[in-house]
Design a protein around this motif. Structure first.
Motif, mmCIF file in Angstrom:
data_model
loop_
_atom_site.group_PDB
_atom_site.id
_atom_site.type_symbol
_atom_site.label_atom_id
_atom_site.label_comp_id
_atom_site.label_asym_id
_atom_site.label_seq_id
_atom_site.Cartn_x
_atom_site.Cartn_y
_atom_site.Cartn_z
ATOM 1 N N GLY A 123 0.799 -1.220 0.000
ATOM 2 C CA GLY A 123 0.000 0.000 0.000
ATOM 3 C C GLY A 123 0.825 1.261 0.000
ATOM 4 N N PRO A 124 1.077 1.837 1.190
ATOM 5 C CA PRO A 124 1.791 3.117 1.217
ATOM 6 C C PRO A 124 3.178 2.999 0.610
ATOM 7 N N LYS A 125 3.626 4.072 0.042
ATOM 8 C CA LYS A 125 4.949 4.092 -0.559
ATOM 9 C C LYS A 125 6.010 3.838 0.503
ATOM 10 N N GLY A 126 6.912 2.948 0.200
ATOM 11 C CA GLY A 126 7.975 2.635 1.147
ATOM 12 C C GLY A 126 7.688 1.439 2.023
ATOM 13 N N GLN A 127 6.472 0.849 1.950
ATOM 14 C CA GLN A 127 6.159 -0.346 2.732
ATOM 15 C C GLN A 127 6.124 -1.558 1.806
ATOM 16 N N VAL A 128 7.101 -2.426 1.967
ATOM 17 C CA VAL A 128 7.178 -3.640 1.162
ATOM 18 C C VAL A 128 7.514 -4.819 2.064
ATOM 19 N N VAL A 129 7.177 -6.009 1.588
ATOM 20 C CA VAL A 129 7.365 -7.229 2.369
ATOM 21 C C VAL A 129 7.990 -8.290 1.481
ATOM 22 N N PHE A 130 8.916 -9.043 2.058
ATOM 23 C CA PHE A 130 9.457 -10.231 1.396
ATOM 24 C C PHE A 130 8.953 -11.426 2.205
ATOM 25 N N PRO A 131 7.815 -12.031 1.801
ATOM 26 C CA PRO A 131 7.183 -13.068 2.619
ATOM 27 C C PRO A 131 7.835 -14.437 2.453
ATOM 28 N N LEU A 132 7.992 -15.131 3.589
ATOM 29 C CA LEU A 132 8.348 -16.547 3.563
ATOM 30 C C LEU A 132 7.089 -17.397 3.693
ATOM 31 N N TYR A 133 6.164 -16.921 4.516
ATOM 32 C CA TYR A 133 4.819 -17.504 4.624
ATOM 33 C C TYR A 133 3.831 -16.365 4.463
ATOM 34 N N SER A 134 2.821 -16.575 3.638
ATOM 35 C CA SER A 134 1.788 -15.567 3.428
ATOM 36 C C SER A 134 0.424 -16.206 3.640
ATOM 37 N N ALA A 135 -0.278 -15.753 4.685
ATOM 38 C CA ALA A 135 -1.612 -16.304 5.006
ATOM 39 C C ALA A 135 -1.589 -17.817 5.112
#
Length: 363
Positions: A218-230
């Motif tokens: 969403g907001p600029k600058g917020q990113v995720v590198f997921p190992l588990y997602s949901a």
């Protein structure tokens, strides 16, 4: 000289000893009979209550449900032939029990239907709970059943803690939990801090791109590198950081089997602010391992502010109203944490199994 046994005096303690032994035996016999009588009188006969025996509302509720009246006895046989029709309407508590907060751990046949005003998601979860109970058991499902029934009422309240998806009642909660709540898992993560940090740096140097496994939230600058997602393992990302993945699997309370659980690297860029929001459930805690934590970053949960610390973990209950901000300059770099969802320590094993079933990624 000839000695005769008849000349030996009979000592008085001999008779006294026999009498004492007889008295001791009679005393033990009486004590045994009294014990048997008490044990027999303490046995609860179905349909009868003993004054002074029931000391909790839940036991009183259990006896009253067991058929305390002659009318219930006479209809018991007819109800047995309708178990299949009654099963879909099993209720975990009566209205009186809801007010007292007791008795919900005992499953009781009832025709109390699920609240009509409940959301579509709550009704879907209720059907999933029914399916789970048919396969396994209603035992231990009282809090889950009660939480589903009260979710609609909770959503209408203005509160500092209000999970929008599922609320488990009678779970002690605070915005930030002490380390002792999950000491083993925290110590494992902190012991592997350097390995986790090194693998993050390697990922970061390759660049932040969706083709490389990164996800924008969403907001600029917020990113995720997921190992588990949901609750689903992102296998490609796990292969990119094998040490972090092995550390994740060594945790005892990691939520890895349902959609409430996730794990991965979370970045928040300078100047970004995440507005106040509620997490989906109070059955989990989010463990944040600080990797890169500029001093201008702040986490506010339930009105309590906290800052991350590199190499150390924070246990957060994000079902409380919370917000995140990074007010640093552009040269401060992003705030980086390794986030892992852990079970709340007061969620029982049977409840965890049921929640895994209800929130299965496949449903």
């Amino acid at each position: 000289m000839h000695w005769s046994m008849d000349t030996l005096p009979v000592l008085p303690y001999v008779d006294l000893g026999v009498q004492s032994l007889n008295g001791l035996l009679w005393t033990l016999l009486l004590l045994f009979l009294w014990h048997c009588y008490r044990m027999g009188s303490d046995l609860q006969i179905p349909g009868h209550s003993h004054a002074g025996k029931l000391k909790s509302g839940s036991r009183l509720s259990l006896m009253s449900r067991g058929g305390g009246s002659a009318r219930t006895k006479s209809s018991a046989r007819s109800k047995q032939s309708r178990n299949d029709q009654i099963a879909p309407f099993i209720s975990m508590e009566r209205e009186e029990d809801e007010e007292q907060g007791q008795g919900y751990l005992t499953p009781v046949p009832s025709r109390t239907l699920f609240p009509v005003q409940a959301s579509a998601e709550a009704k879907k979860l209720y059907r999933a709970l029914q399916d789970y109970a048919k396969r396994y058991s209603w035992v231990g499902m009282g809090r889950i059943h009660k939480g589903l029934r009260e979710q609609a009422r909770l959503n209408d309240l203005s509160a500092i803690q209000k999970p929008h998806l599922f609320f488990l009642p009678d779970v002690p909660s605070v915005p930030f939990f002490p380390r002792d709540a999950h000491r083993h898992d925290i110590e494992v993560l902190e012991a592997n801090y350097s390995k986790i940090l090194d693998e993050f740096k390697a990922l970061y140097q390759r660049g932040i791109d969706s083709k490389l496994g990164w996800t924008s939230l969403g907001p600029k600058g917020q990113v995720v590198f997921p190992l588990y997602s949901a609750g689903v393992c992102v296998s490609g990302n796990c292969r990119s950081c094998p040490s972090t993945y092995r550390t994740l699997l060594s945790l005892r309370t990691f939520i890895s089997s349902n959609s409430l659980g996730s794990a991965g690297f979370c970045l928040l860029g300078p100047g970004a602010t995440l507005g106040s929001s509620y997490g989906p459930t109070n059955t989990r805690l989010r463990c944040h391992l600080g990797l890169q934590t500029p001093s201008s970053c702040e986490l506010v949960v339930g009105g309590e502010p906290q800052c991350w610390s590199e190499g150390h973990c924070l246990l957060v209950d994000d079902s409380f109203l919370h917000s995140v901000s990074h007010k640093g300059a552009q040269d401060a770099g992003p705030r980086v944490i390794f986030s892992v969802d852990l079970w709340h320590p007061n969620v029982a094993a049977a409840e965890r199994q049921a929640l895994d079933f209800m929130f299965s990624p496949e449903l």
